[in-house]
Design a protein around this motif. Structure first.
Motif, mmCIF file in Angstrom:
data_model
loop_
_atom_site.group_PDB
_atom_site.id
_atom_site.type_symbol
_atom_site.label_atom_id
_atom_site.label_comp_id
_atom_site.label_asym_id
_atom_site.label_seq_id
_atom_site.Cartn_x
_atom_site.Cartn_y
_atom_site.Cartn_z
ATOM 1 N N PRO A 84 -6.877 1.179 -9.291
ATOM 2 C CA PRO A 84 -6.507 2.525 -8.827
ATOM 3 C C PRO A 84 -5.251 2.535 -7.957
ATOM 4 O O PRO A 84 -4.448 3.455 -8.062
ATOM 5 C CB PRO A 84 -7.717 2.978 -8.011
ATOM 6 C CG PRO A 84 -8.837 2.106 -8.413
ATOM 7 C CD PRO A 84 -8.285 0.857 -8.993
ATOM 8 N N GLU A 85 -5.089 1.501 -7.122
ATOM 9 C CA GLU A 85 -3.924 1.464 -6.223
ATOM 10 C C GLU A 85 -2.624 1.318 -7.005
ATOM 11 O O GLU A 85 -1.558 1.619 -6.498
ATOM 12 C CB GLU A 85 -4.036 0.296 -5.215
ATOM 13 C CG GLU A 85 -5.143 0.433 -4.199
ATOM 14 C CD GLU A 85 -6.465 -0.104 -4.711
ATOM 15 O OE1 GLU A 85 -6.526 -0.549 -5.879
ATOM 16 O OE2 GLU A 85 -7.456 -0.073 -3.952
ATOM 17 N N HIS A 86 -2.719 0.812 -8.207
ATOM 18 C CA HIS A 86 -1.524 0.693 -9.046
ATOM 19 C C HIS A 86 -1.344 1.965 -9.876
ATOM 20 O O HIS A 86 -0.268 2.551 -9.928
ATOM 21 C CB HIS A 86 -1.646 -0.536 -9.960
ATOM 22 C CG HIS A 86 -0.397 -0.827 -10.726
ATOM 23 N ND1 HIS A 86 0.667 -1.489 -10.182
ATOM 24 C CD2 HIS A 86 -0.024 -0.500 -11.988
ATOM 25 C CE1 HIS A 86 1.638 -1.575 -11.069
ATOM 26 N NE2 HIS A 86 1.250 -0.985 -12.170
ATOM 27 N N VAL A 87 -2.444 2.385 -10.488
ATOM 28 C CA VAL A 87 -2.404 3.514 -11.417
ATOM 29 C C VAL A 87 -1.927 4.812 -10.763
ATOM 30 O O VAL A 87 -1.195 5.591 -11.377
ATOM 31 C CB VAL A 87 -3.799 3.701 -12.070
ATOM 32 C CG1 VAL A 87 -3.903 5.034 -12.776
ATOM 33 C CG2 VAL A 87 -4.068 2.563 -13.047
ATOM 34 N N GLU A 88 -2.293 5.032 -9.499
ATOM 35 C CA GLU A 88 -1.924 6.302 -8.861
ATOM 36 C C GLU A 88 -0.413 6.514 -8.841
ATOM 37 O O GLU A 88 0.047 7.644 -8.716
ATOM 38 C CB GLU A 88 -2.507 6.398 -7.443
ATOM 39 C CG GLU A 88 -1.917 5.412 -6.453
ATOM 40 C CD GLU A 88 -2.367 5.695 -5.004
ATOM 41 O OE1 GLU A 88 -3.504 5.358 -4.687
ATOM 42 O OE2 GLU A 88 -1.575 6.238 -4.220
ATOM 43 N N ALA A 89 0.353 5.441 -8.987
ATOM 44 C CA ALA A 89 1.806 5.567 -8.875
ATOM 45 C C ALA A 89 2.518 5.611 -10.225
ATOM 46 O O ALA A 89 3.742 5.669 -10.284
ATOM 47 C CB ALA A 89 2.354 4.413 -8.040
ATOM 48 N N ILE A 90 1.759 5.583 -11.320
ATOM 49 C CA ILE A 90 2.425 5.552 -12.634
ATOM 50 C C ILE A 90 2.015 6.698 -13.556
ATOM 51 O O ILE A 90 2.481 6.790 -14.684
ATOM 52 C CB ILE A 90 2.185 4.206 -13.374
ATOM 53 C CG1 ILE A 90 0.705 3.990 -13.726
ATOM 54 C CG2 ILE A 90 2.703 3.038 -12.546
ATOM 55 C CD1 ILE A 90 0.460 2.791 -14.619
ATOM 56 N N THR A 91 1.145 7.580 -13.061
ATOM 57 C CA THR A 91 0.586 8.595 -13.954
ATOM 58 C C THR A 91 1.613 9.624 -14.443
ATOM 59 O O THR A 91 1.362 10.320 -15.415
ATOM 60 C CB THR A 91 -0.595 9.352 -13.286
ATOM 61 O OG1 THR A 91 -0.201 9.670 -11.957
ATOM 62 C CG2 THR A 91 -1.838 8.509 -13.248
ATOM 63 N N ASP A 92 2.758 9.707 -13.793
ATOM 64 C CA ASP A 92 3.778 10.645 -14.268
ATOM 65 C C ASP A 92 4.739 10.009 -15.272
ATOM 66 O O ASP A 92 5.741 10.625 -15.648
ATOM 67 C CB ASP A 92 4.570 11.219 -13.082
ATOM 68 C CG ASP A 92 3.757 12.273 -12.336
ATOM 69 O OD1 ASP A 92 2.805 12.814 -12.948
ATOM 70 O OD2 ASP A 92 4.051 12.545 -11.163
ATOM 71 N N SER A 93 4.435 8.807 -15.719
ATOM 72 C CA SER A 93 5.270 8.162 -16.743
ATOM 73 C C SER A 93 5.125 8.926 -18.055
ATOM 74 O O SER A 93 4.045 9.410 -18.375
ATOM 75 C CB SER A 93 4.818 6.714 -16.979
ATOM 76 O OG SER A 93 4.814 5.997 -15.783
ATOM 77 N N GLU A 94 6.236 9.035 -18.824
ATOM 78 C CA GLU A 94 6.136 9.735 -20.114
ATOM 79 C C GLU A 94 5.313 8.929 -21.104
ATOM 80 O O GLU A 94 4.515 9.469 -21.850
ATOM 81 C CB GLU A 94 7.539 9.984 -20.688
ATOM 82 C CG GLU A 94 8.138 11.283 -20.204
ATOM 83 C CD GLU A 94 9.577 11.441 -20.661
ATOM 84 O OE1 GLU A 94 9.853 11.223 -21.847
ATOM 85 O OE2 GLU A 94 10.421 11.773 -19.799
ATOM 86 N N MET B 212 7.990 -3.333 -6.185
ATOM 87 C CA MET B 212 6.538 -3.132 -6.257
ATOM 88 C C MET B 212 6.170 -1.684 -6.566
ATOM 89 O O MET B 212 6.613 -0.751 -5.919
ATOM 90 C CB MET B 212 5.871 -3.549 -4.961
ATOM 91 C CG MET B 212 4.354 -3.395 -4.987
ATOM 92 S SD MET B 212 3.567 -4.368 -3.704
ATOM 93 C CE MET B 212 3.810 -3.293 -2.302
ATOM 94 N N VAL B 213 5.324 -1.523 -7.572
ATOM 95 C CA VAL B 213 4.842 -0.204 -7.960
ATOM 96 C C VAL B 213 3.433 -0.025 -7.418
ATOM 97 O O VAL B 213 2.614 -0.934 -7.530
ATOM 98 C CB VAL B 213 4.798 -0.083 -9.503
ATOM 99 C CG1 VAL B 213 4.189 1.240 -9.928
ATOM 100 C CG2 VAL B 213 6.198 -0.249 -10.088
ATOM 101 N N GLY B 214 3.136 1.138 -6.841
ATOM 102 C CA GLY B 214 1.766 1.393 -6.422
ATOM 103 C C GLY B 214 1.679 2.109 -5.101
ATOM 104 O O GLY B 214 2.674 2.560 -4.547
#
Ligand SMILES: Cc1cc2nc3c(=O)[nH]c(=O)nc-3n(C[C@H](O)[C@H](O)[C@H](O)COP(=O)(O)OP(=O)(O)OC[C@H]3O[C@@H](n4cnc5c(N)ncnc54)[C@H](O)[C@@H]3O)c2cc1C
Ligand SMILES: Nc1ncnc2c1ncn2[C@@H]1O[C@H](COP(=O)(O)O)[C@@H](O)[C@H]1O
Lengths: 321, 254
Positions: free
Chosen positions: A269-279, A247-249
């Motif tokens: 937002p609860e999902h996005v906060e954990a993926i913003t450092d993706s290239e 689970m991502v988030g």
């Protein structure tokens, strides 16, 4: 009543949470308008060293064995005493597992207004919140006399709330914390998964748009072809289609892959906060208004189940030829 | 054991959301409302507890379009009492007002355990669960994924980031904010819901006057303006797949 901004510092098992720094940055923005000070409120037991890099004018440190670990009841009792005694202009808490357990309770107990899911605060006393899974922004004047605010990440970088100079720490008395109705029995470590998605460079992430369990197989095949692994948003795990370790988030893992292929994920937002450092984020979604397209570099408006098979075949062809 | 689940209806985010003429609120006229996702888990958790340890389960929903469906579905799963809170909720109601009127109703039910969803996506003024807990003088623990009951104590598995669980022991009565049930919410076929509709009855209870105090005033609502949006790849799935392969190659992934 005064113009200070209080920030309830979040930490767990000796570890400072990034949201604490984010809140300090937001508090600074607001304090510039009110003219008050930024006061960090640190509740804990033998936790004084955590104060070291907080960008606050002062740290109000409450030490009590009952505060050694977070429990809603003890935090609520300590904070309500502190707030009613000092009447600051605003109190910021995390829009998190810790902050949300106490913010609404404080609001009801003290009769103070509450603003939730806040992204940013401005010097002119305005709040900006993100609601409806990131589809709607709401703006307004911070209510008074003391506004309680739960802050979501994303509006400020944690670095903005860190300081090289240790702040002044003021030991502060707590009310007697007795008759508590909530106690921590134990922590349970997350089950180690077969893979650690926080370290994987290629992630095929599936959301509710995958519709049924049988389709997971299609995602697995694409992942295999690309040399990546499958992960997901919360609903897929809650359905029992993938293990929690995938689970991502906010309540799952934070990831930073080279490629994050988000399929059938709306971009809450609860999902996005954990993926913003993706290239690179590529989003596939049938809804052109899905917020995930606002943070992706590439997007496609297509049924993910139709795309999966074709894409897997093509990737295999490329690799074979 | 007496369990109460308080359910909230929220806008379905799959539909287009519109802002009304005031520019400061959602236009509720054509809005499709659905059960808040986490409330569905709260109902499931309650049913599981009832199946394991017995008891009575009451579900309370504020009156709005779709409220009856939610109540009958809950009954089909095993809820014993269905209460519809009557009041002027169609225009939307803030959580502070909702928690106050709920508190009056819930108090009379004398519950050992009250479950709510951990939050709803439209909670601008905080969540109902902890507000309700405070009005009832009960403790609250949220972000709960799994509950067990032992002799007047609830053991709640509280979620922290990264999959860490804090096992909290809470004295009863208490309010818990459910993030996920022990097991995925069961599905009840529409035929079973229809059958339930013939036997189950919904009790209508009037809500006290709504007091919205404690919520912030919104001056403007808008859809997020983004500076950068994804470059959209057009075409059918074959064309999209071909373009994606190119993107993968450029990025050195393939
Ligand atoms: C306290 C709390 C903690 C949370 N923690 C997390 C967390 O850690 N991780 C997390 O992910 N969420 C978390 N959530 C839940 C979060 O708020 C969202 O509900 C969730 O992220 C939504 O997942 P989703 O995008 O898969 O589903 P939805 O929001 O339902 O989106 C599904 C998307 O799929 C699209 N779609 C439908 N059919 C298709 C198709 N055939 N092809 C392509 N696209 C399609 C739809 O247009 C929609 O955009 C948390 C919520 C709370 C309250
Ligand atoms: N598993 C479920 N959980 C909760 N509500 C349900 C469920 N299934 C059906 N419903 C309710 O019943 C209505 C009809 O749904 P459906 O069975 O999908 O046609 C929905 O609007 C829901 O309110």
């Amino acid at each position: 009543m005064n113009q200070d901004i209080y920030v309830v510092i979040e930490h767990l098992r000796g570890q400072m949470a990034d949201i604490s720094y984010v809140m300090l940055a937001a508090a600074r923005a607001l304090a510039q308008g009110t003219g008050g000070s930024v006061m960090a409120v640190l509740l804990g037991h033998n936790a004084q060293e955590l104060a070291g890099d907080l960008a606050a004018d002062r740290v109000l440190y409450v030490d009590d064995p009952a505060l050694a670990d977070f429990t809603s009841d003890a935090y609520l009792a300590a904070l309500s005493a502190l707030i009613s005694e000092n009447e600051p202009r605003a109190v910021l808490l995390g829009h998190t597992s810790i902050g949300m357990d106490v913010a609404s309770g404080l609001s009801a107990r003290l009769g103070l207004p509450l603003v939730s899911q806040c992204q940013s605060l401005s010097a002119d006393g305005k709040f900006l919140s993100q609601i409806c899974g990131g589809k709607i922004m709401a703006e307004g004047a911070l209510p008074g006399p003391t506004a309680l605010v739960t802050m979501a990440p994303g509006g400020y970088k944690p670095e903005e709330g860190q300081s090289a100079e240790p702040p002044e720490v003021a030991p502060t008395a707590a009310p007697t914390l007795e008759g508590l109705r909530v106690t921590l029995a134990q922590y349970i470590e997350p089950e180690a998964g077969d893979v650690d998605i926080s370290k994987e460079p290629i992630l095929i992430s599936v959301g509710r748009g995958i519709q049924n369990e049988d389709h997971i197989e299609l995602a697995e095949e694409l992942a295999k072809a690309l040399g990546g692994v499958v992960c997901s948003s919360r609903p897929v795990v809650d359905q029992g289609w993938l293990p929690t370790s995938r689970m991502v988030g906010k309540s799952g893992q934070v990831v930073k892959p080279k490629l994050y292929l988000a399929m059938g994920i709306s971009g809450a937002p609860e999902h996005v906060e954990a993926i913003t450092d993706s290239e690179m984020i590529i989003a596939v979604n049938t809804d052109p208004a899905a917020p995930i397209f606002d943070i992706a570099q590439y997007g496609a408006e297509v049924d993910m189940t139709d795309l999966l098979e074709v894409l897997t075949e093509l990737v295999e062809e490329e690799k074979g030829g | 054991m007496n369990i109460v689940v308080a359910v909230k209806l929220v806008p379905d985010l799959v539909e287009e959301l519109e802002i009304d003429d005031s520019g400061a609120a959602l236009d509720m006229t054509w809005m499709r409302l659905i059960i808040n996702e986490f409330d569905d888990h709260a109902i499931e958790q309650a049913i599981l507890l009832k199946e394991r340890g017995g008891g009575q389960l009451t579900v309370v929903v504020p009156d709005a379009e779709g409220a009856d469906d939610v109540l009958y579905a809950a009954a089909a799963k095993g809820a014993d009492r269905l209460i519809k809170l009557m009041g002027d909720f169609e225009e939307g109601v803030n959580n502070h007002a909702l928690a106050r009127v709920l508190a009056t109703i819930v108090k009379e039910l004398q519950p050992d355990l009250v479950l709510t969803g951990v939050q709803a996506h439209d909670d601008l003024d905080g969540s109902v669960g902890p507000l309700l807990a405070e009005h009832l003088g009960m403790p609250y623990v949220g972000y709960v994924a799994g509950v067990e009951m032992n002799d007047g104590v609830a053991t709640a598995r509280k979620e922290y980031p990264g999959g860490l669980i804090g096992e909290m022991e809470v004295t009863l009565p208490t309010v818990l904010g459910i993030q996920a049930a022990d097991e995925p919410p069961r599905y009840v076929p529409i035929s079973k819901i229809r059958q339930t509709m013939k036997t189950a009855s919904i009790e209508e209870q009037d809500a006290d006057e709504l007091d919205p105090g404690g919520a912030p005033t919104v001056s403007r609502m808008f859809e997020p303006e983004t500076c950068e949006r994804a470059t959209m790849i057009e075409g059918d799935e074959d064309e999209i797949a071909a373009k994606l392969v190119e993107v993968f190659q450029e990025a050195g992934i393939l």
